[in-house]
Design an enzyme around this catalytic site. Structure first.
Site, PDB file in Angstrom:
ATOM      1  N   GLY A   1      -7.496  -3.151   1.138  1.00 43.60           N
ATOM      2  CA  GLY A   1      -7.860  -2.122   0.153  1.00 43.60           C
ATOM      3  C   GLY A   1      -7.091  -2.313  -1.145  1.00 43.60           C
TER       4      GLY A   1
ATOM      5  N   LYS B   1      -8.029  -4.613   6.503  1.00 44.26           N
ATOM      6  CA  LYS B   1      -7.001  -4.494   5.487  1.00 44.26           C
ATOM      7  C   LYS B   1      -7.534  -5.078   4.180  1.00 44.26           C
ATOM      8  CE  LYS B   1      -2.726  -5.464   6.261  1.00 44.26           C
ATOM      9  NZ  LYS B   1      -2.365  -4.323   5.400  1.00 44.26           N
TER      10      LYS B   1
ATOM     11  N   GLU C   1      -0.581 -10.688   3.158  1.00 43.80           N
ATOM     12  CA  GLU C   1      -0.326  -9.837   4.335  1.00 43.80           C
ATOM     13  C   GLU C   1      -0.672 -10.589   5.627  1.00 43.80           C
ATOM     14  OE1 GLU C   1      -1.033  -5.363   2.502  1.00 43.80           O
ATOM     15  OE2 GLU C   1      -2.755  -6.494   3.196  1.00 43.80           O
TER      16      GLU C   1
ATOM     17  N   GLY D   1       0.831  -1.201   0.000  1.00 43.45           N
ATOM     18  CA  GLY D   1       0.000   0.000   0.000  1.00 43.45           C
ATOM     19  C   GLY D   1       0.865   1.251   0.000  1.00 43.45           C
ATOM     20  N   SER D   2       0.217   2.406  -0.095  1.00 43.12           N
ATOM     21  CA  SER D   2       0.967   3.657  -0.247  1.00 43.12           C
ATOM     22  C   SER D   2       1.762   4.011   1.017  1.00 43.12           C
ATOM     23  CB  SER D   2       0.010   4.792  -0.614  1.00 43.12           C
ATOM     24  OG  SER D   2      -0.985   4.947   0.372  1.00 43.12           O
ATOM     25  N   THR D   3       1.265   3.640   2.196  1.00 38.57           N
ATOM     26  CA  THR D   3       2.005   3.937   3.436  1.00 38.57           C
ATOM     27  C   THR D   3       3.202   2.989   3.563  1.00 38.57           C
ATOM     28  OG1 THR D   3      -0.196   4.384   4.347  1.00 38.57           O
ATOM     29  CG2 THR D   3       1.671   4.530   5.869  1.00 38.57           C
TER      30      THR D   3
ATOM     31  N   ASP E   1      -6.474  -0.157   6.391  1.00 36.97           N
ATOM     32  CA  ASP E   1      -7.562   0.701   5.910  1.00 36.97           C
ATOM     33  C   ASP E   1      -8.372   1.271   7.059  1.00 36.97           C
ATOM     34  OD1 ASP E   1      -7.176   0.278   3.006  1.00 36.97           O
ATOM     35  OD2 ASP E   1      -7.482  -1.793   3.598  1.00 36.97           O
TER      36      ASP E   1
HETATM   37  C1  5RP Z   1      -3.382  -3.691   1.031  1.00 36.12           C
HETATM   38  C2  5RP Z   1      -3.569  -3.128   2.387  1.00 36.12           C
HETATM   39  C3  5RP Z   1      -3.005  -1.790   2.654  1.00 36.12           C
HETATM   40  O1  5RP Z   1      -2.084  -1.879   3.689  1.00 36.12           O
HETATM   41  C4  5RP Z   1      -4.139  -0.864   3.017  1.00 36.12           C
HETATM   42  O2  5RP Z   1      -5.060  -0.858   1.930  1.00 36.12           O
HETATM   43  C5  5RP Z   1      -3.641   0.545   3.291  1.00 36.12           C
HETATM   44  O3  5RP Z   1      -3.166   1.119   2.126  1.00 36.12           O
HETATM   45  P1  5RP Z   1      -2.690   2.627   2.083  1.00 36.12           P
HETATM   46  O4  5RP Z   1      -1.476   2.734   2.944  1.00 36.12           O
HETATM   47  O5  5RP Z   1      -2.402   2.879   0.616  1.00 36.12           O
HETATM   48  O6  5RP Z   1      -3.838   3.468   2.586  1.00 36.12           O
HETATM   49  O7  5RP Z   1      -4.156  -3.733   3.255  1.00 36.12           O
HETATM   50  O8  5RP Z   1      -4.034  -4.928   0.890  1.00 36.12           O
END
Ligand code: 5RP
Length: 238
Positions: free
Chosen positions: A103, A101, A110, A33-35, A91
């Site tokens: 998203g 989670k 994960e 994910g982006s974080t 999420d």
């Molecule tokens: C991917 C995930 C991500 O960690 C979650 O969606 C958060 O993403 P972001 O940091 O882009 O908000 O669970 O499956």
């Protein structure tokens, strides 16, 4: 690296705080994910300093590609007996540090990686903190074979008032169904509020065809929450 602002700065600040948990000799899971991307970039910079000896595994093809780009050597998850630490995004995060989670549709790997880790640290910006899970649609990964049947079982568990949507690659009418790294579909379940996440998780686990759902209950030890003003704080599981 361009300096981010707003929520993006919150994500980067949380990721920078997580770097403080990484010590030489550790085995590490890299979330998606982006974080988590921020964490991977910062870890790459830290590794380039040359005095950190760690072994990492990635939770998605996307993270794998970014980690390689950032010069982080990767190994297969199966090469590790256990991982010391996994740093991942979320999420939604409730006050007990239970999570939604998925998203990005990576929650199967994960969750396998999180379960193999002694410590799961979640990094997020403030927007991910919620009093009750469920406003973010709960992702449920299902096998493509018999997906219509599995979705009907899901509807029975969720109840008539919960809209279920098979995730697509985009928002246009003709867009293809989204496929996870493992080639499965994702059903997003708009629950609004999840009254009893443990009961729901048990019910979902019992549906044949459900590969994995995005409820991560009792798995995270701490959450590092970054703010748009560039500060970060640590929330420890009560
Ligand atoms: C991917 C995930 C991500 O960690 C979650 O969606 C958060 O993403 P972001 O940091 O882009 O908000 O669970 O499956």
């Amino acid at each position: 690296m361009t300096e981010p602002t707003g929520a993006e700065l919150g994500k980067k600040t949380a990721a920078a705080m997580a770097l403080g948990h990484v010590k030489s000799g550790m085995t590490l899971g890299l979330g998606s994910g982006s974080t988590a991307d921020w964490f991977v970039r910062l870890l790459g910079e830290r590794l380039a300093e040359g005095d950190l000896d760690i072994a990492c595994t990635a939770t998605s093809k996307r993270t794998e590609a970014l980690a390689r780009e950032c010069g982080i050597p990767l190994r297969a998850l199966d090469d590790f007996d256990r991982l010391d630490l996994t740093v991942d995004g979320a999420d939604e995060i409730d006050p007990s540090l239970d999570l939604i989670k998925g998203g990005g549709g990576c929650h199967l790997i994960e969750k396998i990686v999180a379960a193999a880790s002694d410590t799961l640290v979640i990094i997020a910006d403030e927007s991910k903190l919620v009093p009750v899970l469920g406003a973010f649609p709960l992702p449920v990964e299902i096998a493509t074979l018999g997906w219509g049947t599995t979705m009907r079982r899901l509807a029975e568990v969720m109840g008539d008032d919960v809209p279920l949507t098979r995730r697509k690659t985009g928002l246009a009418q003709g867009d293809e169904p989204f496929l996870t790294d493992e080639g499965n579909y994702v059903i997003d379940c708009r629950m609004g509020q999840i009254a009893n996440a443990t009961t729901l998780a048990t019910a979902l686990n019992a549906i044949p065809g459900v590969v994995e759902h995005g409820l991560f209950l009792g798995m995270a030890s701490r959450a590092l929450i970054g703010s748009a003003d560039g500060s970060a704080r640590e929330v420890i599981r009560p």
